[in-house]
Design a protein around this motif. Structure first.
Motif, PDB file in Angstrom:
ATOM      1  N   ARG A   1       0.814  -1.220   0.000  1.00  0.00           N
ATOM      2  CA  ARG A   1       0.000   0.000   0.000  1.00  0.00           C
ATOM      3  C   ARG A   1       0.849   1.272   0.000  1.00  0.00           C
ATOM      4  O   ARG A   1       0.464   2.265  -0.617  1.00  0.00           O
ATOM      5  CB  ARG A   1      -0.918   0.024   1.217  1.00  0.00           C
ATOM      6  CG  ARG A   1      -1.902  -1.124   1.313  1.00  0.00           C
ATOM      7  CD  ARG A   1      -3.205  -0.864   0.702  1.00  0.00           C
ATOM      8  NE  ARG A   1      -3.831   0.313   1.268  1.00  0.00           N
ATOM      9  CZ  ARG A   1      -4.904   0.865   0.762  1.00  0.00           C
ATOM     10  NH1 ARG A   1      -5.464   0.328  -0.289  1.00  0.00           N
ATOM     11  NH2 ARG A   1      -5.425   1.934   1.302  1.00  0.00           N
ATOM     12  N   THR A   2       1.995   1.231   0.688  1.00  0.00           N
ATOM     13  CA  THR A   2       2.812   2.438   0.796  1.00  0.00           C
ATOM     14  C   THR A   2       3.949   2.490  -0.219  1.00  0.00           C
ATOM     15  O   THR A   2       4.512   3.551  -0.451  1.00  0.00           O
ATOM     16  CB  THR A   2       3.420   2.564   2.202  1.00  0.00           C
ATOM     17  OG1 THR A   2       4.274   1.449   2.445  1.00  0.00           O
ATOM     18  CG2 THR A   2       2.345   2.643   3.258  1.00  0.00           C
ATOM     19  N   GLY A   3       4.312   1.328  -0.777  1.00  0.00           N
ATOM     20  CA  GLY A   3       5.440   1.286  -1.702  1.00  0.00           C
ATOM     21  C   GLY A   3       6.780   1.258  -0.995  1.00  0.00           C
ATOM     22  O   GLY A   3       7.820   1.390  -1.618  1.00  0.00           O
ATOM     23  N   ASP A   4       6.788   1.077   0.317  1.00  0.00           N
ATOM     24  CA  ASP A   4       8.009   1.055   1.116  1.00  0.00           C
ATOM     25  C   ASP A   4       8.224  -0.360   1.650  1.00  0.00           C
ATOM     26  O   ASP A   4       7.532  -0.800   2.554  1.00  0.00           O
ATOM     27  CB  ASP A   4       7.877   2.048   2.270  1.00  0.00           C
ATOM     28  CG  ASP A   4       9.112   2.102   3.156  1.00  0.00           C
ATOM     29  OD1 ASP A   4      10.161   1.566   2.755  1.00  0.00           O
ATOM     30  OD2 ASP A   4       9.020   2.690   4.254  1.00  0.00           O
ATOM     31  N   ALA A   5       9.199  -1.079   1.088  1.00  0.00           N
ATOM     32  CA  ALA A   5       9.444  -2.464   1.488  1.00  0.00           C
ATOM     33  C   ALA A   5       9.944  -2.571   2.923  1.00  0.00           C
ATOM     34  O   ALA A   5       9.838  -3.626   3.540  1.00  0.00           O
ATOM     35  CB  ALA A   5      10.440  -3.109   0.536  1.00  0.00           C
ATOM     36  N   GLY A   6      10.477  -1.498   3.476  1.00  0.00           N
ATOM     37  CA  GLY A   6      10.938  -1.509   4.856  1.00  0.00           C
ATOM     38  C   GLY A   6       9.818  -1.684   5.866  1.00  0.00           C
ATOM     39  O   GLY A   6      10.063  -2.003   7.033  1.00  0.00           O
ATOM     40  N   GLN A   7       8.591  -1.481   5.433  1.00  0.00           N
ATOM     41  CA  GLN A   7       7.441  -1.638   6.329  1.00  0.00           C
ATOM     42  C   GLN A   7       7.246  -3.088   6.764  1.00  0.00           C
ATOM     43  O   GLN A   7       6.709  -3.335   7.838  1.00  0.00           O
ATOM     44  CB  GLN A   7       6.169  -1.130   5.649  1.00  0.00           C
ATOM     45  CG  GLN A   7       6.152   0.347   5.395  1.00  0.00           C
ATOM     46  CD  GLN A   7       6.128   1.149   6.685  1.00  0.00           C
ATOM     47  OE1 GLN A   7       5.524   0.766   7.666  1.00  0.00           O
ATOM     48  NE2 GLN A   7       6.818   2.262   6.666  1.00  0.00           N
ATOM     49  N   VAL A   8       7.688  -4.035   5.936  1.00  0.00           N
ATOM     50  CA  VAL A   8       7.519  -5.451   6.288  1.00  0.00           C
ATOM     51  C   VAL A   8       8.244  -5.748   7.595  1.00  0.00           C
ATOM     52  O   VAL A   8       7.672  -6.332   8.519  1.00  0.00           O
ATOM     53  CB  VAL A   8       8.028  -6.372   5.159  1.00  0.00           C
ATOM     54  CG1 VAL A   8       7.957  -7.824   5.582  1.00  0.00           C
ATOM     55  CG2 VAL A   8       7.243  -6.142   3.884  1.00  0.00           C
ATOM     56  N   GLY A   9       9.481  -5.346   7.684  1.00  0.00           N
ATOM     57  CA  GLY A   9      10.263  -5.593   8.898  1.00  0.00           C
ATOM     58  C   GLY A   9       9.711  -4.866  10.111  1.00  0.00           C
ATOM     59  O   GLY A   9       9.652  -5.426  11.204  1.00  0.00           O
ATOM     60  N   ARG A  10       9.307  -3.609   9.918  1.00  0.00           N
ATOM     61  CA  ARG A  10       8.777  -2.833  11.044  1.00  0.00           C
ATOM     62  C   ARG A  10       7.502  -3.445  11.603  1.00  0.00           C
ATOM     63  O   ARG A  10       7.336  -3.559  12.818  1.00  0.00           O
ATOM     64  CB  ARG A  10       8.515  -1.402  10.610  1.00  0.00           C
ATOM     65  CG  ARG A  10       9.755  -0.610  10.397  1.00  0.00           C
ATOM     66  CD  ARG A  10       9.430   0.859  10.119  1.00  0.00           C
ATOM     67  NE  ARG A  10      10.545   1.430   9.383  1.00  0.00           N
ATOM     68  CZ  ARG A  10      10.497   1.817   8.124  1.00  0.00           C
ATOM     69  NH1 ARG A  10       9.380   1.751   7.443  1.00  0.00           N
ATOM     70  NH2 ARG A  10      11.567   2.311   7.543  1.00  0.00           N
ATOM     71  N   VAL A  11       6.595  -3.833  10.726  1.00  0.00           N
ATOM     72  CA  VAL A  11       5.327  -4.411  11.181  1.00  0.00           C
ATOM     73  C   VAL A  11       5.564  -5.800  11.776  1.00  0.00           C
ATOM     74  O   VAL A  11       4.948  -6.160  12.784  1.00  0.00           O
ATOM     75  CB  VAL A  11       4.305  -4.454  10.029  1.00  0.00           C
ATOM     76  CG1 VAL A  11       3.041  -5.163  10.441  1.00  0.00           C
ATOM     77  CG2 VAL A  11       3.986  -3.039   9.556  1.00  0.00           C
TER      78      VAL A  11
END
Length: 68
Positions: A19-29
């Motif tokens: 949804r955001t286009g930021d792959a770094g969100q996977v690790g954070r979530v």
């Protein structure tokens, strides 16, 4: 329990990343889900301990339909 939290965190992270286009969100979530694991273990331990103390006494209540 930990496997469920990992799966849910990973799925939510992938959706957030898409949804955001930021792959770094996977690790954070995913990390956000994993910090809940010790609390889930405590609740599991309490449930197992309570079942061990009064579990046999409460077995019949699963079939209780109220006063006859």
């Amino acid at each position: 329990m930990a496997i469920l939290l990992v799966g849910a965190g990973l799925a939510a992270g992938v959706v957030r990343a898409l949804r955001t286009g930021d792959a770094g969100q996977v690790g954070r979530v995913l990390v956000g889900a994993l910090v809940q694991v010790p609390a889930a273990w405590v609740l599991d331990g309490v449930a197992v301990a309570l079942f061990g103390v009064v579990g046999g006494d409460l077995a019949g209540y699963g079939w209780y339909d109220g006063p006859a």
